[in-house]
Design an enzyme around this catalytic site. Structure first.
Site, mmCIF file in Angstrom:
data_model
loop_
_atom_site.group_PDB
_atom_site.id
_atom_site.type_symbol
_atom_site.label_atom_id
_atom_site.label_comp_id
_atom_site.label_asym_id
_atom_site.label_seq_id
_atom_site.Cartn_x
_atom_site.Cartn_y
_atom_site.Cartn_z
ATOM 1 N N HIS A 321 0.583 10.215 2.596
ATOM 2 C CA HIS A 321 1.699 9.575 1.907
ATOM 3 C C HIS A 321 2.609 10.660 1.362
ATOM 4 O O HIS A 321 2.152 11.740 0.984
ATOM 5 C CB HIS A 321 1.176 8.699 0.761
ATOM 6 C CG HIS A 321 2.188 7.757 0.204
ATOM 7 N ND1 HIS A 321 3.107 8.140 -0.754
ATOM 8 C CD2 HIS A 321 2.423 6.447 0.461
ATOM 9 C CE1 HIS A 321 3.862 7.098 -1.054
ATOM 10 N NE2 HIS A 321 3.485 6.064 -0.342
ATOM 11 N N ASP A 379 -0.792 0.861 3.708
ATOM 12 C CA ASP A 379 -0.557 0.209 4.993
ATOM 13 C C ASP A 379 -1.809 0.120 5.851
ATOM 14 O O ASP A 379 -1.822 -0.615 6.842
ATOM 15 C CB ASP A 379 0.524 0.964 5.768
ATOM 16 C CG ASP A 379 1.830 1.043 5.013
ATOM 17 O OD1 ASP A 379 2.337 -0.029 4.631
ATOM 18 O OD2 ASP A 379 2.335 2.155 4.792
#
Length: 444
Positions: A321, A379
């Site tokens: 991320h 996700d």
């Protein structure tokens, strides 16, 4: 789960704390103030950098630049911490209804029972869309991506509700805010059903936000739809976990669009457009596609090897991320929701979920991923859960937009009401041709 955060508090800057920039070529030096926040790193105020030095700062991707003050969301990526108005995301996801989180982001505090009831009634009052709005969908092809439909229809709200788009009027701002929160699930469900050729269902205000959305998405007029509380809880969690995430690409887009005093519907449509990108709102769809490509646990080692190969374009989607350098706290919550949803639907042996769990286990034991701080993000599990509930991959970004709308509108409201609000105008480092004269076409 109660989280104690004493180590997050930063020392406030001293009254005269500053950073000095020295230009060694001519010996000139300039002082810039240091500012502190509630949590997180201190910041250097370079607002006068150009006027005093003639230089711009250069920061592609704005990874070291704070573009605003905000009291809404805080992220500590190194520790894997996400707070909304000071509340840990784990506690909100476990206990809060989505409308409680909406109230929190908008007004800065959790509502009491009376406030939540009144807020729910207010949102319910705006949950329907103009009857003529339904005709707007007829202009789209049935196979149009739902996200494309969302961009067009949300942007068109200003044509149907132009009575309250004067952003200088606090009452108009709040009405527009309530309308967006209320109408987004209705529009999202309409986009879904339009793609399937199914009729639209009107919202029901006696249901919770998540339950109402499930009914509008999967119900049909011919029979009563009974909301499964496990699925409603999972959708509520999904919405809470996606409500806001500081100054990400889509939120920054909403703020930039809003800085020109564009109406809030246009600003949120701009946010949806930014979210549409596969590296933002489409990442969970990419995870599902990746897992399907891997296919079986026996092939994980091959794909791990490919992910490490710099010459191979394959990368493990759903790991790493831009902000989190630790395990994304939202990923662990969605993994739990996956277990609950699949068990409820009799899909405990869902192959993709088993594959995802094994891939996570292997990756988190591998020094390559540990050293690079590539941990599962939000996700990684969300797409598996949404698909099990019944949403196709094309609906993943619209569902993300549904949850993120409250963050966008809260950030927009905060920006518009800031005393030092200015139109956004980033600068650049020009690398094109130097000054040159125009030549008549015969001389070129």
């Amino acid at each position: 789960m109660k989280r104690v955060l004493p180590d997050l508090i930063v020392d406030p800057p001293l009254a005269d704390e500053k950073v000095t920039i020295v230009f060694h070529a001519d010996g000139k030096q300039y002082d810039f103030p240091v500012l502190g926040g509630t949590h997180g790193p201190k910041v250097i105020d370079v607002g006068r950098l150009y006027t005093e030095t003639g230089y711009f700062s250069y920061d592609p991707g704005f990874m070291s630049t704070a573009n605003c003050d905000s009291a809404i969301t805080f992220i500590d990526g190194e520790r894997g911490i996400l707070l909304h108005r000071g509340y840990p995301i784990e506690e909100l996801a476990a206990h809060a209804d989505f409308l409680e989180v909406c109230y929190l982001l908008l007004y800065g505090k959790l509502p009491n029972q009376s406030e939540l009831h009144d807020f729910g009634d207010l949102i319910g009052h705006h949950s329907m869309v103009h009857e003529q709005f339904k005709r707007f969908f007829a202009g789209f092809r049935r196979d149009a991506p739902p996200m494309a439909v969302m961009v067009g229809t949300v942007g068109a709200l200003s044509a149907f509700y132009h009575d309250k788009i004067d952003i200088t009027d606090p009452e108009a701002r709040m009405v527009a805010t309530h309308r967006l929160i209320a109408k987004m699930p209705t529009i999202c469900a309409m986009a879904f059903n339009y793609s399937l050729g199914r009729p639209f269902l009107y919202p029901r205000n006696d249901l919770s936000y998540a339950s109402n959305f499930l009914r509008m998405s999967f119900g049909i007029p011919a029979e009563e739809y009974v909301v499964n509380p496990v699925l409603a809880r999972a959708i509520n969690r999904f919405l809470v976990l996606h409500a806001d995430h500081e100054q990400n690409a889509s939120t920054a887009t909403v703020r930039i669009a809003g800085s020109s005093h564009a109406n809030p519907y246009a600003c949120v449509a701009a946010g949806i457009t930014a979210l549409w990108g596969p590296d933002h709102g489409g990442a969970n769809e990419a995870v599902v596609n990746m897992l399907e490509e891997i296919g079986s646990k026996e092939r994980i080692a091959l794909y791990i090897k490919r992910a490490k190969d710099k010459e191979d374009p394959f990368r493990l989607t759903g790991f790493g991320h831009r902000v989190y350098k630790n395990y994304d706290p939202r990923a662990a919550i969605l993994r739990e929701s996956c277990h609950e949803v699949l068990a409820e639907l009799g899909k405990k042996d869902e192959p993709l979920f088993a594959l995802a769990l094994e891939l996570e286990r292997i990756a988190l034991e591998d020094d390559y991923f540990i050293q690079r701080k590539l941990f599962p993000n939000v996700d990684f599990y969300s797409g598996i859960m949404l698909r099990a509930i019944g949403f196709p991959t094309g609906m993943f970004p619209p569902l993300f937009a549904l949850g993120r709308t409250i963050g966008w509108i809260a950030q927009w409201k905060e920006m518009i009401e800031a005393p030092d609000q200015h139109i956004a105008r980033p600068r650049q480092r020009y690398t094109g041709p130097p000054l040159r004269p125009y030549l008549p076409i015969a001389q070129r």
